[in-house]
Scaffold this motif. Structure first.
Motif, PDB file in Angstrom:
ATOM      1  N   UNK A  90       0.184  -5.357  10.363  1.00 34.10           N
ATOM      2  CA  UNK A  90       1.511  -5.736   9.851  1.00 34.10           C
ATOM      3  C   UNK A  90       2.679  -5.259  10.395  1.00 34.10           C
ATOM      4  N   UNK A  91       2.439  -4.674  11.719  1.00 39.56           N
ATOM      5  CA  UNK A  91       3.553  -4.151  12.213  1.00 39.56           C
ATOM      6  C   UNK A  91       3.898  -2.685  12.281  1.00 39.56           C
ATOM      7  N   UNK A  92       3.105  -1.855  11.155  1.00 26.37           N
ATOM      8  CA  UNK A  92       3.511  -0.710  10.851  1.00 26.37           C
ATOM      9  C   UNK A  92       3.014   0.326  12.065  1.00 26.37           C
ATOM     10  N   UNK A  93       3.808   1.142  12.540  1.00 26.05           N
ATOM     11  CA  UNK A  93       3.621   2.070  13.590  1.00 26.05           C
ATOM     12  C   UNK A  93       3.226   3.581  13.206  1.00 26.05           C
ATOM     13  N   UNK A  94       2.238   3.837  13.602  1.00 26.88           N
ATOM     14  CA  UNK A  94       1.755   5.333  13.216  1.00 26.88           C
ATOM     15  C   UNK A  94       1.933   6.237  14.187  1.00 26.88           C
ATOM     16  N   UNK A  95       2.293   7.279  14.074  1.00 25.16           N
ATOM     17  CA  UNK A  95       2.473   8.379  14.981  1.00 25.16           C
ATOM     18  C   UNK A  95       1.874   9.974  14.596  1.00 25.16           C
ATOM     19  N   UNK A  96       0.460   9.811  15.147  1.00 24.03           N
ATOM     20  CA  UNK A  96      -0.224  11.186  14.665  1.00 24.03           C
ATOM     21  C   UNK A  96      -0.543  11.882  15.952  1.00 24.03           C
TER      22      UNK A  96
END
Length: 191
Positions: A90-96
């Motif tokens: 969906x284009x959601x960016x995760x930064x972990x």
């Protein structure tokens, strides 16, 4: 005037000796008693405060890097984050960022772990685990599928960095160096 004697001496008319003696007796009887403190007490209090303060600052420093992830103070955890970044369909960016915690560490283990993390190429790891993972219900951000693939990657890395290191509960309760925990934390969503 600080003392009863000064106050009595400054009076315009001297008190009879009996009244002065009674004033001193009453002052002694009502003054708070001060027990003599043992010689070891002050160093113990100061030492305890220093240890407590030092322990708190170490705990806070460690926990500030891995918010919400508790760890026994004798364990060590990487300070250099292992990046896990991905973008969902969906284009959601995760930064972990991932961590490895070592139980019964040897001198220099944290520095060795951080140096190995810096030397390793982590580029695209999070995206590969997201793309290769199995979608899970109610996991729109993909943390579940990335987490499912993370353990074998971190285990292989830890074993390469510390050959022969025990894993999780192996040798629990002994002084053998082991990976006590692994995991990851993500930057809260600000969308």
């Amino acid at each position: 005037m600080d003392t009863l004697d000064e106050r009595l001496a400054s009076m315009a008319q001297a008190l009879p000796a009996e009244a002065e003696n009674e004033a001193h007796r009453m002052a002694r009887a009502t003054a708070p008693t001060r027990r003599k403190r043992a010689r070891w007490m002050l160093p113990a209090l100061v030492g305890g405060a220093v240890v407590l303060t030092a322990g708190t600052s170490i705990g806070v420093a460690t926990m500030s890097h891995w918010a919400g992830v508790e760890m026994p103070l004798e364990n060590v955890r990487n300070e250099q984050p292992i990046p896990l970044n991905w973008v969902t369909e969906s284009g959601h960016s995760e930064q972990c960022r991932a961590w490895i915690e070592i139980r019964n560490p040897q001198d220099g283990d944290r520095a060795s772990l951080d140096a190995a993390i810096l030397a390793h190429n982590w580029t695209g790891l999070g995206q590969r685990m997201y793309d290769d993972g199995t979608p899970e219900p109610d996991d729109a951000d993909g943390e579940g599928r990335v987490g499912a693939g993370l353990e074998p990657v971190l285990r292989a890395f830890a074993e390469d960095t510390f050959p022969g290191i025990a894993w999780l509960n192996a040798n629990a309760g002994t002084t053998t160096r082991a990976v006590a925990a692994t995991g990851f934390t993500c930057v809260p969503d600000v969308e």
